[in-house]
Design a protein around this motif. Structure first.
Motif, short mmCIF file in Angstrom:
data_model
loop_
_atom_site.label_atom_id
_atom_site.label_comp_id
_atom_site.label_asym_id
_atom_site.label_seq_id
_atom_site.Cartn_x
_atom_site.Cartn_y
_atom_site.Cartn_z
N ALA A 120 -99.85 -70.67 -12.23
CA ALA A 120 -101.05 -70.11 -11.73
C ALA A 120 -101.01 -68.79 -11.16
CB ALA A 120 -101.37 -70.96 -10.50
N ASN A 121 -99.58 -68.32 -10.88
CA ASN A 121 -99.45 -67.01 -10.60
C ASN A 121 -99.70 -65.96 -11.58
OD1 ASN A 121 -99.05 -67.55 -7.61
ND2 ASN A 121 -96.72 -67.52 -7.82
N LEU A 122 -99.23 -66.46 -12.60
CA LEU A 122 -99.08 -65.78 -13.99
C LEU A 122 -100.80 -65.70 -14.41
CD1 LEU A 122 -97.94 -64.60 -16.77
CD2 LEU A 122 -97.72 -67.05 -17.75
N LEU A 123 -101.50 -66.74 -14.16
CA LEU A 123 -102.94 -66.64 -14.58
C LEU A 123 -103.66 -65.76 -13.57
CD1 LEU A 123 -104.68 -68.44 -16.55
CD2 LEU A 123 -105.34 -69.86 -14.76
N GLN A 125 -102.26 -63.08 -12.18
CA GLN A 125 -102.19 -61.92 -12.39
C GLN A 125 -102.90 -61.17 -13.79
OE1 GLN A 125 -97.76 -61.49 -13.35
NE2 GLN A 125 -97.35 -62.38 -11.13
N ALA A 126 -103.06 -62.49 -14.61
CA ALA A 126 -103.81 -62.00 -15.73
C ALA A 126 -105.27 -61.75 -15.45
CB ALA A 126 -103.79 -63.02 -17.18
N SER A 127 -105.76 -62.30 -14.60
CA SER A 127 -107.28 -62.31 -14.33
C SER A 127 -107.65 -61.08 -13.53
CB SER A 127 -107.70 -63.49 -13.29
OG SER A 127 -106.99 -63.35 -11.91
N LEU A 128 -106.22 -60.48 -12.96
CA LEU A 128 -106.36 -59.15 -12.22
C LEU A 128 -106.17 -57.92 -13.25
CD1 LEU A 128 -104.64 -60.24 -8.91
CD2 LEU A 128 -107.06 -59.85 -9.00
N GLY A 129 -105.98 -58.21 -14.47
CA GLY A 129 -105.91 -57.00 -15.35
C GLY A 129 -104.60 -56.63 -15.75
N ASN A 130 -103.52 -57.55 -15.29
CA ASN A 130 -102.22 -57.33 -15.77
C ASN A 130 -101.89 -57.66 -17.15
OD1 ASN A 130 -99.31 -57.93 -16.39
ND2 ASN A 130 -98.98 -57.78 -13.97
N GLU A 131 -101.69 -56.49 -17.90
CA GLU A 131 -101.70 -56.47 -19.73
C GLU A 131 -100.46 -57.50 -19.91
OE1 GLU A 131 -101.50 -52.80 -21.12
OE2 GLU A 131 -103.75 -52.14 -20.32
N LYS A 132 -99.54 -57.36 -19.25
CA LYS A 132 -98.18 -58.09 -19.78
C LYS A 132 -98.56 -59.57 -19.60
CE LYS A 132 -93.31 -58.89 -19.14
NZ LYS A 132 -92.08 -58.33 -18.28
N ILE A 142 -103.78 -69.50 -24.86
CA ILE A 142 -104.67 -69.73 -23.27
C ILE A 142 -105.47 -68.85 -22.87
CG2 ILE A 142 -104.06 -69.97 -20.93
CD1 ILE A 142 -100.99 -70.82 -21.69
N THR A 143 -106.91 -69.25 -22.97
CA THR A 143 -108.03 -68.28 -22.77
C THR A 143 -108.68 -68.59 -21.37
OG1 THR A 143 -109.33 -69.77 -24.29
CG2 THR A 143 -108.15 -67.96 -25.21
N ALA A 144 -108.64 -70.02 -21.00
CA ALA A 144 -109.18 -70.35 -19.85
C ALA A 144 -108.81 -69.53 -18.54
CB ALA A 144 -108.99 -71.62 -19.53
N VAL A 147 -107.48 -72.87 -13.54
CA VAL A 147 -106.28 -73.48 -13.59
C VAL A 147 -105.94 -74.65 -14.25
CG1 VAL A 147 -104.01 -74.22 -12.26
CG2 VAL A 147 -105.63 -72.45 -11.49
N ASP A 148 -107.05 -75.75 -14.14
CA ASP A 148 -106.72 -77.10 -14.82
C ASP A 148 -106.94 -76.84 -16.31
OD1 ASP A 148 -106.49 -77.93 -12.19
OD2 ASP A 148 -108.42 -79.42 -12.24
N GLU A 149 -108.04 -76.22 -16.60
CA GLU A 149 -108.13 -75.78 -17.97
C GLU A 149 -107.09 -75.13 -18.83
OE1 GLU A 149 -112.08 -74.16 -18.84
OE2 GLU A 149 -113.01 -75.71 -17.45
N ALA A 150 -106.63 -74.05 -18.05
CA ALA A 150 -105.39 -73.44 -18.39
C ALA A 150 -104.10 -74.30 -18.53
CB ALA A 150 -105.12 -71.96 -17.63
N LEU A 151 -104.09 -74.92 -17.55
CA LEU A 151 -102.68 -76.13 -17.90
C LEU A 151 -103.12 -77.00 -19.10
CD1 LEU A 151 -102.32 -76.89 -14.19
CD2 LEU A 151 -100.62 -76.04 -15.60
N GLN A 152 -104.05 -77.43 -19.14
CA GLN A 152 -104.47 -78.34 -20.55
C GLN A 152 -103.96 -77.50 -21.82
OE1 GLN A 152 -108.17 -80.03 -20.56
NE2 GLN A 152 -108.30 -80.63 -18.13
#
Length: 254
Positions: A120-123, A125-132, A142-144, A147-152
């Motif tokens: 969830a932390n990685l997710l 960071q991505a939503s905050l614009g972290n390119e890595k 993983i495009t969602a 958290v639940d959808e991204a986990l699936q």
């Protein structure tokens, strides 16, 4: 004079009947003794009744203690689910499904919850614009943003990999998992989070969000009560502290 066949049979029957009677009497004595009254209780119905009531009372107390322990254990489990859901942003159903599969595979709810929180932390960071972080998620399709959808998506992606080495590497990248617990959990689930959630629903063992919140509230109340009792004991002891101090000083002078 000899004993005829009929007479011998009668004597044998009398002896057998008397043995049965003795056995029944001894059995009754044992049961009465177990109630604490002994043979004397047979002559004292009130004592026998008191012993029976005491036995029933003891059983009721034991049942109450067992019920409290069961409630406490349920509270701890529900509280753990609630805490993990709040930390990770995943739903309580998702946490329960993962926890169930983790325990079935030899891991634990605590271990898988930690991994989910890292994902969830990685997710986040991505939503905050972290390119890595964005590149890492895109690497596994993983495009969602939920958290639940991204986990699936993450679980399905790892399950689709044919190499165990690839699966472990993916779990290490997405979940910071070093022990392979995530991969074992995914295999136990058959790679499908929704199917596992539905399985728990069908089994009738899925707690609702309200259930986990209630369990957490019970645990908090129990902790508060424990703290109050402890502090009350301290306060009680403080009231006697001057007398105890005086006594110690007297002993010291002596």
């Amino acid at each position: 004079m000899g004993i005829g066949a009929d007479t011998a049979g009668l004597l044998f029957r009398i002896k057998a009947d008397s043995s049965d009677a003795k056995r029944d009497i001894n059995s009754l004595k044992s049961e009465v003794t177990g109630l604490g009254g002994g043979v004397a209780a047979l002559a004292n119905p009130a004592a026998l009744a008191s012993a029976a009531i005491a036995a029933i009372g003891a059983a009721a107390v034991a049942a109450a203690v067992g019920l409290f322990k069961l409630t406490q254990a349920a509270s701890e489990y529900g509280s753990a689910i609630n805490d993990a859901a709040q930390k990770s942003g995943a739903s309580v159903e998702t946490i329960q499904a993962l926890g169930f599969a983790a325990e079935q595979s030899g891991s634990s709810l605590d271990a898988i919850s930690t991994s989910v929180t890292k994902f969830a932390n990685l997710l986040g960071q991505a939503s905050l614009g972290n390119e890595k972080a964005q590149e890492t998620l895109a690497q596994f399709g993983i495009t969602a943003t939920d958290v639940d959808e991204a986990l699936q998506q993450a679980i399905a992606s790892i399950q689709a990999m044919t190499s165990e080495t690839e699966q472990n590497a993916a779990a290490s990248t997405l979940f910071k998992d070093r022990g392979g617990d995530v991969v074992k959990t995914i295999r136990e689930m058959g790679g499908s989070l929704p199917d596992t959630i539905q399985k728990l629903r069908d089994m009738g063992i899925m707690l609702s969000e309200e259930d986990t919140k209630a369990a957490d509230a019970f645990g908090d109340s129990l902790d508060l009560l424990s703290t109050q009792v402890k502090l009350l004991g301290y306060k009680f002891a403080n009231e006697f502290m001057p007398q105890v101090t005086s006594a110690i000083q007297s002993i010291s002078r002596f």
